[in-house]
Design an enzyme around this catalytic site. Structure first.
Site, PDB file in Angstrom:
ATOM      1  N   TYR A  84     117.349  45.141  10.697  1.00 41.72           N
ATOM      2  CA  TYR A  84     117.850  45.747   9.466  1.00 41.72           C
ATOM      3  C   TYR A  84     118.022  44.633   8.434  1.00 41.72           C
ATOM      4  O   TYR A  84     117.201  43.719   8.377  1.00 41.72           O
ATOM      5  CB  TYR A  84     119.142  46.531   9.764  1.00 41.72           C
TER       6      TYR A  84
ATOM      7  N   LYS B 212     106.233  71.124  22.375  1.00 42.87           N
ATOM      8  CA  LYS B 212     104.990  70.447  22.010  1.00 42.87           C
ATOM      9  C   LYS B 212     105.217  68.942  21.917  1.00 42.87           C
ATOM     10  O   LYS B 212     104.413  68.135  22.406  1.00 42.87           O
ATOM     11  CB  LYS B 212     104.521  70.995  20.662  1.00 42.87           C
TER      12      LYS B 212
END
Length: 466
Positions: free
Chosen positions: A113, A168
């Protein structure tokens, strides 16, 4: 024809007498109603009673209730709790996000970060293609739906479609290590769907359209392919077409026929049927006859939309008219992606010798497979409880693995055909027979083979950059 399956699996916790006949009485009660026991566990034992967990498959929710009621009617039996195992695995959803990098100290945080991440942002701003290398875009697919054609259930909307899209995504990860995420849109307006996917596209390396009703799905896919620099793939069309084409190649090997000599009847001209026709035509069949709810599709039919007009112009050269039953007479192959119970064994008997029947409507096919087997040499369905299951999971994980590895920007017919050949080739001559024309969905060789063939079909200008 239907048999109890795991989709309606329940676990019943009950108290029963500690007699020697208790287990047999419980099993007999379930068997009498047609339930299938898959587990029987004694979880507590006391001098005056036992506590048992019985897991069994049923045909439906009503059938499961009937089984529970029958158990409770047995002398000395008290049902404590009934758990629906399908609902249990969906509690809280089926997928999650995890960090791929350690964040244990300030050094880790400074690189993952701020301030280190700013360098990555600047690199992508200078060269946008670096997003494919330095972000999740490299391995992430959006599974996009509007909920307008969920499985065989119809227009259920985006929230009700979410469990399917989660499933899925889980299959993408399991079979091809692709990170997929459900994107269920609360609109069924074509323009809004296209614009929304366009706005979301920078995050993803590919778009998998799913459960969007025809004919809207055709325009959505075509226009997104024009707009985006990542592959757009409607699985209900192309995934089905790939697996059907693979299965057809192997079925014709079994019956000793050439594609060029075959007359193929395709029943159902929606998303799946149209895509099957388009891909099979690339293989040069002798003739294709398309059939829908109004009968045989021909050039003179009035009021056809663009998709139907294309089908009419590219099939049925002789201009045949009539019903599905008429189309089946003398046909070598039937492929159904339509509705249940449309014909019987007497119609299969009118087909050509050593006929092939793919009855793929789910959950109930166009013909009872046992009836079809009376006259057809090869029978396939979309169901898991019969041989030769035509299942899209054989295609889409490997297809997207190959597209992402190639950093492909589009999807071509050559890639689809390469995927079909890869699936077919997994079934070698030693294993090929009338009951085994496609590999198992759990065959670990399938997805890598499909991915490699798709990557090669993408061409030498596509390559993964490390």
């Amino acid at each position: 024809m239907p048999v109890p399956g795991p989709g309606y699996s329940i676990t019943v916790r009950l108290e029963a007498p500690p007699s020697a006949s208790a287990a047999g009485d419980l099993a007999s009660a379930i068997g009498k109603l047609g339930g299938v026991i898959t587990a029987f566990d004694v979880v507590e034992s006391h001098t005056d009673r036992i506590v048992v967990d019985i897991t069994c498959n049923a045909l439906s929710e009503g059938h499961a209730r009937d089984i529970t009621d029958e158990l409770e009617r047995l002398p000395g039996v008290a049902v404590r709790k009934v758990s629906d195992r399908t609902f249990l695995i969906h509690l809280g959803g089926k997928i999650e996000i995890r960090s791929k990098v350690a964040l244990k100290n300030r050094d880790d945080l400074s690189r993952a970060y701020t301030p280190g991440v700013a360098r990555i942002c600047q690199a992508i701003a200078e060269n946008p293609d670096d997003a494919r290398r330095l972000t999740i875009k490299r391995n992430t697919v959006a599974v996009v739906t509007d909920g307008s054609a969920v499985l065989g259930l119809g227009n259920l909307g985006p929230a009700a479609a979410l469990p399917v899209m989660e499933g899925k995504a889980a299959l993408f990860k399991k079979f091809a290590d692709v990170d997929a995420w459900p994107v269920c849109l609360d609109t069924q307006d074509t323009e809004e769907i296209i614009r929304t996917v366009q706005l979301l596209a920078p995050v993803y390396g590919g778009i998998n359209l799913e459960d969007i009703a025809a004919p809207r799905c055709f325009e959505i896919e075509a226009r997104l392919r024009e707009m985006l620099d990542i592959p757009v793939f409607h699985d209900d069309q192309h995934g089905t077409a790939i697996v059907v084409t693979a299965a057809m190649r192997n079925a014709l090997r079994v019956v000793g026929k050439s594609m060029a000599d075959c007359r193929i009847v395709v029943c159902g001209v929606g998303a799946a049927g149209s895509a099957i026709i388009r891909l099979l035509l690339q293989r040069g069949p002798g003739e294709v006859i398309a059939v829908d709810v109004h009968g045989i599709v021909h050039r003179d039919r009035p009021a056809m939309d663009d998709n139907m007009a294309w089908v009419a112009a590219n099939t049925n050269r002789a201009g045949m008219t009539g019903t599905l039953h008429d189309a089946l007479v003398g046909a070598d192959v039937f492929i159904g992606v339509s509705a249940p119970n449309l014909f019987g064994a007497e119609q299969v008997a009118t087909m050509a010798p050593r006929a092939v029947v793919f009855a793929l409507a789910n959950p109930d096919p166009e013909i009872d497979p046992l009836e079809a087997q009376r006259y057809a040499a090869v029978v396939a369905t979309g169901r898991s409880d019969y041989p030769n299951q035509i299942n899209n999971v054989l295609a889409f994980p490997g297809v997207f693995r190959g597209l992402l590895d190639a950093q492909a920007r589009t999807v071509t017919d050559d890639m689809l055909l390469a995927a079909a050949d890869a699936i077919a080739d997994v079934v070698d001559d030693e294993r090929l027979n009338a009951s085994f024309i496609v590999p198992s969905v759990f065959d670990s060789a399938v997805a890598p083979a499909v991915a490699e063939c798709v990557r090669k079909a993408a061409g030498p200008h596509h390559a993964t950059t490390i």
